[in-house]
Design an enzyme around this catalytic site. Structure first.
Site, mmCIF file in Angstrom:
data_model
loop_
_atom_site.group_PDB
_atom_site.id
_atom_site.type_symbol
_atom_site.label_atom_id
_atom_site.label_comp_id
_atom_site.label_asym_id
_atom_site.label_seq_id
_atom_site.Cartn_x
_atom_site.Cartn_y
_atom_site.Cartn_z
ATOM 1 N N VAL A 48 16.383 53.763 25.081
ATOM 2 C CA VAL A 48 15.082 53.095 25.077
ATOM 3 C C VAL A 48 14.601 52.880 23.638
ATOM 4 C CG1 VAL A 48 12.663 53.268 25.796
ATOM 5 C CG2 VAL A 48 14.466 54.032 27.342
ATOM 6 N N CYS A 49 14.879 53.830 22.764
ATOM 7 C CA CYS A 49 14.378 53.779 21.385
ATOM 8 C C CYS A 49 14.712 52.477 20.651
ATOM 9 C CB CYS A 49 14.870 54.982 20.595
ATOM 10 S SG CYS A 49 14.353 56.567 21.298
#
Length: 187
Positions: A46-47
């Site tokens: 997700v980062c």
């Protein structure tokens, strides 16, 4: 205890920015708006989508006089390696702060102690170094840079217009509210 209207605690860190390692301290925040964008770790899932979204909107933040600081507990060397190996992260033009001592993550109360990682925390800091917006997401929920831009604009507006407030979904140029006794019960 809420961090709203508290001053950013002193820190000194190394960041990766445009091919260089730079020092960043709380003094760098004075006189301008800043966003601290904590994320769990480099080389994850997700980062990079979040950091890429910020990169895609970075010019808009800059137009507002806002500096973005992404922060994770990785080292500045790991930030460089990620920047050099990922097309998405390679487009970042804002500082990637390293927090291997966990001090900054603790200062902003986003450290997951047992993991040594930061929560997905977003903090908008005003030119006086005071935190005006705090948002914490669960690790599996990504954030939206356009919504963050809207919130920054609202924070800047109410700072410049202290007798007004921004209602839900407010966007730049829309009507605000002027709190008064006459307004009570009429919204």
């Amino acid at each position: 205890m809420s961090l709203i209207n508290t001053e950013v605690k002193p820190f000194k860190a190394t960041a990766y920015l445009n091919g260089e390692f730079i020092d960043v301290t709380e003094a760098d925040l004075q006189g301008k708006w800043s966003v601290f964008f904590f994320y769990p770790a480099d080389f994850t899932f997700v980062c990079p989508t979040e950091l890429g979204d910020l990169a895609d909107n970075y010019a808009e933040f800059q137009k507002l006089g806002v500096e973005i600081y992404s922060v994770s507990t990785d080292t500045h060397f790991t930030h460089k390696a990620w920047h050099d190996s990922s097309e998405t992260i390679g487009k970042l033009q804002y500082p990637m702060i390293a927090d291997p001592t966990l001090q900054i993550s603790r200062n902003f109360e986003v450290l997951i102690e047992e993991a040594g990682l930061a929560e997905r925390g977003t903090f908008v800091v005003d030119p006086d170094g005071k935190i005006q917006i705090v948002e914490i997401n669960a690790g599996n929920i990504g954030r939206n840079a356009e919504e963050l831009l809207r919130k920054v604009k609202a924070a800047q507006y109410v700072r410049e217009n202290p007798n007004e407030v921004c209602p839900a979904k407010w966007k730049e140029g829309e009507e605000t509210l002027a709190p008064s006794l006459d307004l009570v019960g009429k919204i």
